[in-house]
Design a protein around this motif. Structure first.
Motif, PDB file in Angstrom:
ATOM      1  N   TRP A  18     -15.582 -34.087  -3.010  1.00 25.67           N
ATOM      2  CA  TRP A  18     -14.155 -34.052  -3.346  1.00 25.67           C
ATOM      3  C   TRP A  18     -13.962 -34.217  -4.861  1.00 25.67           C
ATOM      4  CZ3 TRP A  18     -10.781 -31.736  -0.724  1.00 25.67           C
ATOM      5  CH2 TRP A  18     -10.878 -31.694   0.685  1.00 25.67           C
ATOM      6  N   ARG A 121     -14.378 -26.792   0.510  1.00 24.67           N
ATOM      7  CA  ARG A 121     -14.362 -26.652   1.968  1.00 24.67           C
ATOM      8  C   ARG A 121     -15.742 -26.226   2.475  1.00 24.67           C
ATOM      9  NH1 ARG A 121      -9.458 -23.115   4.307  1.00 24.67           N
ATOM     10  NH2 ARG A 121     -10.631 -21.464   3.299  1.00 24.67           N
ATOM     11  N   PHE A 122     -16.298 -25.214   1.811  1.00 23.12           N
ATOM     12  CA  PHE A 122     -17.634 -24.762   2.206  1.00 23.12           C
ATOM     13  C   PHE A 122     -18.671 -25.861   1.993  1.00 23.12           C
ATOM     14  CE2 PHE A 122     -21.700 -23.109   0.543  1.00 23.12           C
ATOM     15  CZ  PHE A 122     -22.217 -22.630   1.729  1.00 23.12           C
ATOM     16  N   PHE A 125     -18.587 -28.664   4.649  1.00 24.41           N
ATOM     17  CA  PHE A 125     -19.236 -28.336   5.927  1.00 24.41           C
ATOM     18  C   PHE A 125     -20.750 -28.163   5.754  1.00 24.41           C
ATOM     19  CE2 PHE A 125     -14.889 -27.141   7.232  1.00 24.41           C
ATOM     20  CZ  PHE A 125     -14.824 -27.876   8.394  1.00 24.41           C
ATOM     21  N   ALA A 126     -21.147 -27.602   4.615  1.00 23.65           N
ATOM     22  CA  ALA A 126     -22.587 -27.446   4.372  1.00 23.65           C
ATOM     23  C   ALA A 126     -23.252 -28.825   4.319  1.00 23.65           C
ATOM     24  CB  ALA A 126     -22.813 -26.681   3.073  1.00 23.65           C
ATOM     25  N   ILE A 128     -22.171 -31.541   5.759  1.00 22.35           N
ATOM     26  CA  ILE A 128     -22.188 -32.109   7.116  1.00 22.35           C
ATOM     27  C   ILE A 128     -23.378 -31.564   7.905  1.00 22.35           C
ATOM     28  CG2 ILE A 128     -20.943 -32.165   9.328  1.00 22.35           C
ATOM     29  CD1 ILE A 128     -18.324 -32.201   7.694  1.00 22.35           C
ATOM     30  N   VAL A 129     -23.596 -30.251   7.799  1.00 24.04           N
ATOM     31  CA  VAL A 129     -24.722 -29.631   8.519  1.00 24.04           C
ATOM     32  C   VAL A 129     -26.044 -30.246   8.051  1.00 24.04           C
ATOM     33  CG1 VAL A 129     -26.029 -27.467   8.766  1.00 24.04           C
ATOM     34  CG2 VAL A 129     -23.564 -27.470   9.068  1.00 24.04           C
ATOM     35  N   LEU A 130     -26.199 -30.384   6.732  1.00 27.42           N
ATOM     36  CA  LEU A 130     -27.448 -30.941   6.209  1.00 27.42           C
ATOM     37  C   LEU A 130     -27.631 -32.401   6.632  1.00 27.42           C
ATOM     38  CD1 LEU A 130     -27.513 -29.354   2.647  1.00 27.42           C
ATOM     39  CD2 LEU A 130     -29.127 -28.931   4.514  1.00 27.42           C
ATOM     40  N   ILE A 132     -26.402 -33.838   9.273  1.00 26.01           N
ATOM     41  CA  ILE A 132     -26.728 -33.863  10.706  1.00 26.01           C
ATOM     42  C   ILE A 132     -28.198 -33.496  10.922  1.00 26.01           C
ATOM     43  CG2 ILE A 132     -26.328 -32.709  12.935  1.00 26.01           C
ATOM     44  CD1 ILE A 132     -23.375 -32.437  12.100  1.00 26.01           C
ATOM     45  N   GLY A 133     -28.633 -32.419  10.235  1.00 21.87           N
ATOM     46  CA  GLY A 133     -30.019 -31.963  10.397  1.00 21.87           C
ATOM     47  C   GLY A 133     -31.011 -33.044  10.002  1.00 21.87           C
ATOM     48  N   SER A 136     -30.804 -36.048  12.300  1.00 21.14           N
ATOM     49  CA  SER A 136     -31.406 -35.890  13.633  1.00 21.14           C
ATOM     50  C   SER A 136     -32.920 -36.130  13.575  1.00 21.14           C
ATOM     51  CB  SER A 136     -31.088 -34.518  14.218  1.00 21.14           C
ATOM     52  OG  SER A 136     -31.870 -33.536  13.602  1.00 21.14           O
ATOM     53  N   ILE A 137     -33.549 -35.722  12.475  1.00 18.49           N
ATOM     54  CA  ILE A 137     -34.998 -35.959  12.335  1.00 18.49           C
ATOM     55  C   ILE A 137     -35.269 -37.467  12.225  1.00 18.49           C
ATOM     56  CG2 ILE A 137     -37.014 -35.624  10.861  1.00 18.49           C
ATOM     57  CD1 ILE A 137     -35.939 -32.908  10.151  1.00 18.49           C
ATOM     58  N   LEU A 140     -34.735 -39.102  15.571  1.00 22.62           N
ATOM     59  CA  LEU A 140     -35.844 -38.810  16.491  1.00 22.62           C
ATOM     60  C   LEU A 140     -37.043 -39.713  16.212  1.00 22.62           C
ATOM     61  CD1 LEU A 140     -36.343 -34.988  17.029  1.00 22.62           C
ATOM     62  CD2 LEU A 140     -36.024 -36.754  18.738  1.00 22.62           C
ATOM     63  N   VAL A 143     -36.382 -43.282  17.265  1.00 22.71           N
ATOM     64  CA  VAL A 143     -36.497 -43.441  18.718  1.00 22.71           C
ATOM     65  C   VAL A 143     -37.958 -43.582  19.101  1.00 22.71           C
ATOM     66  CG1 VAL A 143     -36.177 -42.265  20.933  1.00 22.71           C
ATOM     67  CG2 VAL A 143     -34.353 -42.248  19.241  1.00 22.71           C
ATOM     68  N   LYS A 144     -38.804 -42.770  18.435  1.00 20.63           N
ATOM     69  CA  LYS A 144     -40.239 -42.797  18.727  1.00 20.63           C
ATOM     70  C   LYS A 144     -40.810 -44.198  18.436  1.00 20.63           C
ATOM     71  CE  LYS A 144     -44.585 -40.747  17.278  1.00 20.63           C
ATOM     72  NZ  LYS A 144     -45.224 -40.019  16.187  1.00 20.63           N
TER      73      LYS A 144
ATOM     74  N   TYR B 424     -23.642 -26.102  16.347  1.00 18.04           N
ATOM     75  CA  TYR B 424     -24.934 -26.462  15.737  1.00 18.04           C
ATOM     76  C   TYR B 424     -25.440 -27.762  16.366  1.00 18.04           C
ATOM     77  CZ  TYR B 424     -27.899 -28.439  11.980  1.00 18.04           C
ATOM     78  OH  TYR B 424     -28.909 -29.024  11.259  1.00 18.04           O
ATOM     79  N   LYS B 446     -42.159 -33.439  18.672  1.00 17.30           N
ATOM     80  CA  LYS B 446     -41.385 -33.834  17.491  1.00 17.30           C
ATOM     81  C   LYS B 446     -41.802 -33.033  16.264  1.00 17.30           C
ATOM     82  CE  LYS B 446     -39.764 -38.163  19.056  1.00 17.30           C
ATOM     83  NZ  LYS B 446     -40.322 -39.300  19.743  1.00 17.30           N
ATOM     84  N   LEU B 461     -26.050 -22.564   8.038  1.00 19.16           N
ATOM     85  CA  LEU B 461     -25.580 -22.499   6.648  1.00 19.16           C
ATOM     86  C   LEU B 461     -25.272 -21.053   6.248  1.00 19.16           C
ATOM     87  CD1 LEU B 461     -27.995 -25.074   4.919  1.00 19.16           C
ATOM     88  CD2 LEU B 461     -25.539 -25.335   5.331  1.00 19.16           C
ATOM     89  N   ILE B 468     -16.993 -18.794   5.217  1.00 17.57           N
ATOM     90  CA  ILE B 468     -16.066 -19.535   4.347  1.00 17.57           C
ATOM     91  C   ILE B 468     -16.608 -19.793   2.937  1.00 17.57           C
ATOM     92  CG2 ILE B 468     -14.980 -20.690   6.314  1.00 17.57           C
ATOM     93  CD1 ILE B 468     -16.409 -23.250   5.584  1.00 17.57           C
TER      94      ILE B 468
END
Lengths: 148, 469
Positions: A18, A121-122, A125-126, A128-130, A132-133, A136-137, A140, A143-144, B424, B446, B461, B468
């Motif tokens: 922002w 804006r782009f 979201f980019a 957020i995706v990164l 999350i990705g 998640s690793i 994981l 958890v292991k 996703y 994993k 991406l 967008i």
């Protein structure tokens, strides 16, 4: 505690984006856009947030329109009879401008882009995706270890 | 411990809608889905007539084009497939004529012996390949049938004729199962759907010696989709015709709500044909966006056939991208997955095929986001065309003069971004589980998952940038 740290990192990334989106020195930008079945030239125009944008629309063949998504403003041009628009680009992001006068079979696909930079804006979201990705690793693996 | 999606929803959760008497009776009635089909047939007759004589050469003011390529497509992608599975197949009017011919009756159950030649579909083609190719070939003409009424007439008329001819020669719904261009992607994405048709109690089916759901009885026809409703486990090839509800004497069929995507974990009939369907759908989404919602005029000239060279270039690049390049990139990441995992005993084909199902949620999200970009700016045309379907100056609902009014276009980018992120997430959630199915040990799963996660992240991406960026 780990959750708080994760949320803090995430918030920092979003806040940075922002900040990046803060308007640069506002200026006045003028574009002469030529409309011809079924495209605009230039087809992508880039401005900074806060800029005053002046557009002159010229048609090279038939009656064409120009509607700007997000801003909800429009004009049109006949050959030899130009249209014009003036607005302040106060909304960051990429917005489609599209023909608003049925000009032929491909009319619904006659579009161009206005990019009001920085495109927060782009990047939001980019990010957020990164997050999350990567998250998640990390999750994981955690958890292991917990299971182990 | 129950396996929970996002740690919240038990994947075994089901809610049977047919436990409500009204819905059960509706599903058991021979009037349903026939009435929905007949209503749809009526709409398609108007679509075909408007395609043939509907005035405007520009499709945005044509009933057929707006109903099919805006309303139907959006309903399909927003509601029918992701929520109700193959609910479109339930009401699709295309095979009604061949059904009628084979059965000798539109409504009643006339007997177990069907008319027509009733040949078996060739074994080598009992897969999605014909549908894959036909759907891809259909998209070659996207620059015509989405904008020119006559092209939509030819396309839909051709499909109806083909459905009828195949119904004359081959048994039951061979057309729907193996040929219909619309069927393949619905089958693939219906694995994500939040509803399913399944048997209730396996013991009842086990003890029921005559499988009436398969062979039929006086109340219903044997499964027209040639499935075995007493034991099938995924939505892909169930056309939801509901005959099994009618033919089961034990009321042992159920229509359930369920968590989205659970079929992706069903390791049954996974194959390269379905994998390629997922690749083709991603490829087509990208090509469609570039040509329809992108600002590049030369691409539009290619697609609409302004010059033969341009058109052939479009077909060649589109085919190469969807059939070869997307799968090749995915193959590379599958190879990396195998290398990272260190599982030498797992075949690359299995890795490639299994992980291709991670593209189902992402692909669906990509198409939903694409469709949002079509319907918000152009949906208002529908108000015009429903009042004047044949461009004869009618004003049936008083909406003929409603001007083109794009809605919520300021929110369009946010909606598209949010949809992509959401789907996703689903891809990742199922990807980790698919990895555990693919590799023998937890550690291998994993490690093997990481390259696929990178692919999914890059693909998301890429689509974010396209939509967008």
């Amino acid at each position: 505690m780990k959750n708080i740290r994760a949320i803090s990192i995430f918030s920092f990334i979003v806040y940075s984006l922002w900040l990046m989106a803060s308007p640069a020195q506002a200026a006045e930008k003028f574009f002469e856009i030529k409309a011809k079945k079924f495209s605009y030239t230039p087809n992508i125009i880039t401005v900074n947030r806060g800029d005053t944008v002046k557009i002159r629309l010229l048609s090279e063949d038939v009656h064409h329109g120009f509607f700007l998504d997000g801003y909800g403003i429009k004009t049109s041009a006949h050959p030899g009879m130009d249209g014009s628009l003036k607005f302040i680009a106060d909304k960051p992001g990429r917005y489609t401008f599209r023909c608003s006068v049925t000009c032929g079979e491909f009319h619904p696909y006659m579009v161009g882009y206005l990019v009001v930079g920085p495109n927060s804006r782009f990047w939001l979201f980019a990010a957020i995706v990164l997050v999350i990705g990567i998250g998640s690793i990390i999750t994981l693996n955690r958890v292991k270890k917990t299971n182990g | 411990m129950a396996d929970k999606l996002f740690g919240l929803i038990d994947l075994n959760w089901r809610f049977e809608l047919t436990k409500f008497k009204l819905i059960r009776n509706l599903f058991k009635s021979r009037w349903f889905p026939l009435l929905a089909i007949i209503l749809n047939l009526f709409i398609f007759v108007i679509i075909l007539i408007s395609g043939l004589i509907g005035g405007f050469s520009a499709g945005n003011y044509n009933f057929g084009i707006m109903i099919v390529w805006i309303l139907w497509w959006v309903m399909l992608m927003f509601v029918l497939v992701p929520i109700f599975s193959r609910a479109w197949c339930l009401m699709c009017p295309f095979p009604v004529f061949s059904d009628w011919l084979q059965r000798g009756a539109l409504f009643a159950v006339t007997g177990l012996k069907l008319k027509g030649l009733g040949l078996k579909w060739p074994k080598a083609l009992k897969n999605m390949w014909v549908m894959n190719i036909l759907f891809l070939v259909t998209t070659f003409f996207s620059g015509f049938f989405t904008v020119r009424p006559l092209a939509t007439f030819i396309l839909l008329g051709g499909i109806i004729l083909l459905a009828f001819l195949i119904g004359l020669v081959f048994e039951k719904r061979s057309f729907c199962l193996y040929v219909c261009p619309v069927s393949g992607f619905q089958g693939l994405y219906s694995q994500f759907a939040m509803a399913e048709v399944r048997r209730k109690d396996p013991e009842i089916c086990k003890n029921h010696k005559v499988k009436t759901c398969y062979v039929g009885n006086e109340c219903g026809y044997g499964c027209p989709w040639m499935l075995t409703p007493f034991n099938f486990t995924k939505n892909t090839y169930c056309g939801m015709c509901l005959e099994c509800f009618k033919s089961c004497p034990h009321d042992n069929m159920a229509f359930n709500l369920r968590p989205p995507g659970v079929d992706l974990l069903v390791d049954e009939k996974r194959g390269l044909d379905e994998a390629w369907k997922a690749f083709i759908m991603l490829g087509i989404a990208m090509v469609f966006f570039l040509t329809m919602q992108g600002p590049w005029g030369f691409l539009k000239d290619w697609v609409r056939g302004a010059s033969l060279t341009g058109y052939l270039t479009f077909i060649s690049l589109h085919t190469a991208f969807s059939l070869l390049i997307v799968p090749a990139i995915f193959f590379f990441f599958s190879y990396l997955s195998k290398s990272f995992s260190g599982a030498k005993e797992v075949s690359l084909k299995k890795i490639f095929t299994n992980f291709s199902y991670t593209l189902v949620p992402l692909g669906l999200g990509v198409w939903i986001a694409f469709s949002v970009g079509i319907v918000l700016p152009n949906g208002s045309y529908i108000l015009h065309i429903i009042s004047d379907p044949f461009a004869w100056g009618w004003n049936l609902f008083g909406t003929r003069s409603v001007p083109w009014t794009p809605v919520f276009t300021g929110a369009l980018g946010y909606l598209q971004g949010a949809v992509l992120v959401l789907f996703y997430l689903f891809s990742l959630a199922y990807g980790t589980r698919l990895s555990k199915q693919t590799y023998p040990t937890d550690g291998q799963a994993k490690r093997g998952w990481i390259p696929i996660l990178i692919f999914l992240t890059l693909a998301t991406l890429a689509f974010l940038w396209l939509y967008i960026g």
